[in-house]
Design an enzyme around this catalytic site. Sequence first.
Site, short mmCIF file in Angstrom:
data_model
loop_
_atom_site.label_atom_id
_atom_site.label_comp_id
_atom_site.label_asym_id
_atom_site.label_seq_id
_atom_site.Cartn_x
_atom_site.Cartn_y
_atom_site.Cartn_z
N GLY A 94 -67.37 34.44 -13.45
CA GLY A 94 -66.30 33.49 -13.20
C GLY A 94 -66.11 33.24 -11.72
O GLY A 94 -66.98 33.52 -10.90
N LYS A 113 -58.78 35.60 -10.53
CA LYS A 113 -60.11 35.57 -11.10
C LYS A 113 -60.06 34.79 -12.40
O LYS A 113 -59.39 35.20 -13.33
CB LYS A 113 -60.56 37.00 -11.36
CG LYS A 113 -62.04 37.15 -11.62
CD LYS A 113 -62.42 38.64 -11.61
CE LYS A 113 -63.82 38.86 -11.12
NZ LYS A 113 -64.09 40.12 -10.55
N ASP A 206 -67.41 50.04 -13.41
CA ASP A 206 -68.28 49.28 -12.50
C ASP A 206 -68.03 49.67 -11.06
O ASP A 206 -67.81 48.82 -10.20
CB ASP A 206 -67.98 47.77 -12.73
CG ASP A 206 -69.08 46.89 -12.15
OD1 ASP A 206 -68.81 45.70 -11.92
OD2 ASP A 206 -70.19 47.41 -11.93
#
Lengths: 1020, 197
Positions: A94, A113, A206
Amino acid sequence: MSDERRRRLDELFDEVLDASPDGREGILERVGAEDPTLRADLEALVAAHERSGGILDTPGGLATPGAGLPDPSELPQRIGIYRVVSELGRGGMGVVFLAERDDGQFWRRVAIKVISGGARSADQRARFEAERQILATLDHPNIARLYDGGVTEDGRPYLVMEYVDGLPIDEYCRVNELTVEERIRLFCTVARAVHHAHRRLVVHRDLKPTNILVTNDGEVKLLDFGIAKILDPSMLGGAAPQTRTGLHLMTPEYAAPEQVMGEPITTATDVYGLGIVLFEMLTGRRPFALDGLAPVEWARIIVQELPPLPSSVAEPTSEAAAGAAGFGAEGWSVSGEHHPDPAFYVPVDVDSGRLAARDQRQRLRRLLRGDLDRIVLKTLRKEPERRYGSAARIVEDLERHLEGRPVEARADSAGYRLRKYVSRHRVSVGAAAVVALSLVGGTAAALTQAGRATRQAELAARQRDLMFDLFRLSDPAESQGDTISARGILDRGAARIEQEFGEEPVMQAAMLSDVASIYENLGMFARAEELARRALELRLQNQGERSLEASESYGQVGRLLAEQGEREEAIELLGLSLDIRQSRISRPDSILARTQADLAWQLRAGGRHAEAAQLFEQALQVQQDLLGIDHPEAASTLFGLAVSHHELGQFDEAEAVFERALARFDTATMRPHPVAAEALLNIAMIRRLRSQLYDAEPLAASAVKMREALYDPTHPDVIEALSEWGVSLRDVGRYEDSERVLADALDRANRSLGFDHPLTLTTRERRGTVLFHLGRYAEAAATVDSSIAVKRDRLEPDDPNYIMALSRAGDPNWMAGRLDRAEDLFRQALDGAGRTSTYSILVLDGLANVALARGDLVGADSLFEESLGLAAEKLRPGHRYTQTVLVDEAFLRLAQGRGAEMIDTLENVLEIRSEIFHEPHPALGRTLHPLGAAYLAGGDPARAEAVLVRAIENYATIPDTHWRMGDVSSLLGAALVAQGRRAEGMRLLREGHATVVAHVGPDSWQSRITAARLAAARGS
Amino acid sequence: MDGNQNGLRGDVTQLLEAVRGGDARAMDRLVPLVYEELRALARRELHREQQGHTLHATALVHEAYIKLAGSAVPASDRAHFLAIASRAMRQILVDHARRRKAAKRGGDMVCTTLADAGAPVEFRPDELIALDAALEQLEPRQRQVVEFRFFAGMEEKEIADVLGVTDRTVRREWVKARAWLYRSMYPDGPSGSTATR
């Protein structure tokens, strides 16, 4: 507001709508002069007219699936309540915008975001929302806040986050030329933040330097916590297909082995991520060189190749390509107080200029050698459970290192690795096993000749290592269940162990135990038990009755007994195992937790729910801490805890725990893997217990498919899944399918588990119930009868298991008109349970039904009253038992001519049942059926007709010849007659009665009713 | 039981005709049939919500109509049917919103699509309930226009037909009704995170 005024305003509004903008002003003025409040009202109306985004407005533009990113040249002006300032960046998932909130009261800069490929369905949206809310509660100075979220007008989800202006942590270290110690301390800040999130059950997933920013003031901020989960296409339903392991999703450099393998993500995954970051911060390099490699290649490296020692690869200068570290000259000083070893002490002398590059490298590597090496490597272990148990532990060890104290990080033994692996993963042994076991034979000779203890241990270790590696290669997830040849191989191998290791009882016991595990995993429990008992014997003789090895063997035999339904002995042995282990280890570990959980399951099966709940709690604590809440074992324990709460009637607790258990599984796409199959089945069971029946069925179906791909058709796990699937089909009303599946499961269970194995009995009873619903009463009764016989032998008269079986046997007998037998069974059940037990609710209901069938209205009335009273006392409102009794009671009221009184009650039951069942479903049919009768009795034949037609539709999956179809037809006929449609009505009355007679006989209580109805209609 | 279904269907057609002819008793008979059908359909759809489906009120109303009356029926009958159905639909949705509001867990958003094939829109139960209350305060014709258009997805022409007015009048009534409703429901402006681009 008066009508008059309203009308006036309406007229004025009309004028305004017809006027031009200037004209509008004129109107307002005119009105204001006449009546200021009227003007205010009119203005309010106009303002309301100009508002957008209200409930009556549909948003502009269609949301197309897979909508792409917006045209980069066109920034949205606003997103939610924020004003977009600029675009910060975009990635595969995105776009990120810089935005401001400026509404007079508040000014704040945020990063927004926007995720492309949006959340289409309500379900995805709800998950997005749920996830976002969890993340929003993370409140830590070093974690970037997640403020808000929502959905743009074209359907794309967005997240509003704290805007952080800083450098990625590796760059920060380089640019500011931090010393090793400073880097370690900086890292500890990061690790503590991660730990904070872990304690709130949020995993980052992550971690990498670009997600760890450091501001100018030296403040650390972690970004995008848990966002990877939200971005997972399987969560939001984007167009990206899920590959086998989702390899395309991750940044290879930072991916953990379990991510690559598609295994569950846990807090240990974050520990690994932290490890890579630490490695990079200390050495200026990443552990693996993956640039330019194909996914298959880098995947293999991550999963199999060991990382190098940091001390052997650290590069302090910036001459190397990417990832070079800039350690300043001053950085080589380490103050003398912390490191007494003069070899490490370098005097700080800024004026003397830079040291030679080579010296720098030497110094750095010397600093890293030893403890820091071990710490870093411990975080990077391939197996999640062998890493640090938590991010906090890494910090502790690093602090110990800085203080010069001994660290926790150590190397592991190979034997441990093998045992861990065999016990955790279900292994299907293929051709590789042939090689392994022949090697066992081969090296055994070498061993007996060796003589010296240490050499033997070495060889044993190497042999185990080999087996370990070979077992890994023949993971069932890859070999897909080729077990046939394995059996013969194992038998031979087992014999050889006996022969060749005769002189080495310790070794022999260990090998027997390992082979027993393999048998266990193949479902050959009896054989496994044999070997395990042998191992136990040897250990008791040679290693002591309270040795850890003895404890392990007790545990193994106990588990095997449990699998075979020998509950009492299993409890005994598992208890022993637990006892010994607890006394031998200083801190609870995951093996202890596993044993606790195993024992708890057995206690639960024995109805000792309170004890089971306690043990589950304890086990869960440990598993949560050591393995992470995401680990399948923890999830299974969580499920066990939830079930125990449920059994204890603690439904709120149960529900809370179920939610936790469910949240941990991502069932979207799983390739066949034993752990995944277990997860699927667990969730299916949870869904069923929570009455989410339509979710449960496909999950159970998938579990069956998966297990059939992994194991033999007669493997107990396959049977378990089949049985569960069968019952879930029954739950959604697919009776024929259910009967077929359960018959199949029963057949296999009879053959491979035995006639009286608990799973066989359960499956038999399940089939009995579905036969009951199908109207095959004789078969149903016969089926359950055999179950009762077994249970009577083995269980106490007051055992709930036995009571329920009796109760279930009573029902088909009642339906088939064998009233004496039915009553007898119900009475036995009542005697066993007593009149105040929860289990008696349905028993009393059964007796009431029998009384009603006999025409004893008074008796039935008092029994229903008693049953409902008990239900009100013992059960939460809306419980399905209560529903059942109420529906049955309705038939009594109808017989008493008081049918209309039940209309509200039945509507209520219908509402509640509609929450669980979807039309068409026989359970709804069974509610609409008496409801229609009630409306008819209440003098509303039109309504009755509508409802009865609906009932018929819901009876879609029961045979046309079922007496219920006959009765509904009869009722419908009566309704038509009552509305003057005589010809049609009479036909239905006649046909209905005939159907009933054909099914349950002319003397049944059902046909007496239809006969009476027919006669009444004729007479009218 | 197929024969019976057809019988019912034939009845509905006749009933609709009778209603059009001004037969009030026919209306009495029709309403429970329609209501029951819609309720069942709505029940099914609303509870499928948990699995990620959205409720298409329009689709339901039309589905109910086809089930009860078959598809080959004159448009004016259809219009009358939809008029009845819209009332029922409103009731059903508001009931559902009330229940969702009372539900302990996860009852925050009621998802409904109330336009043709469009993007799903989310309403909070509170909004729906507020709308319901505000509707009661409207003048009858304005209220009906909202019911027909919003809850049953009828076209302007169809609404005009049923009410016996012109298209233009329908349009204007809608605009006015909307303003009145918003004035009552959102004294400080509509809330929610929908972008207003």
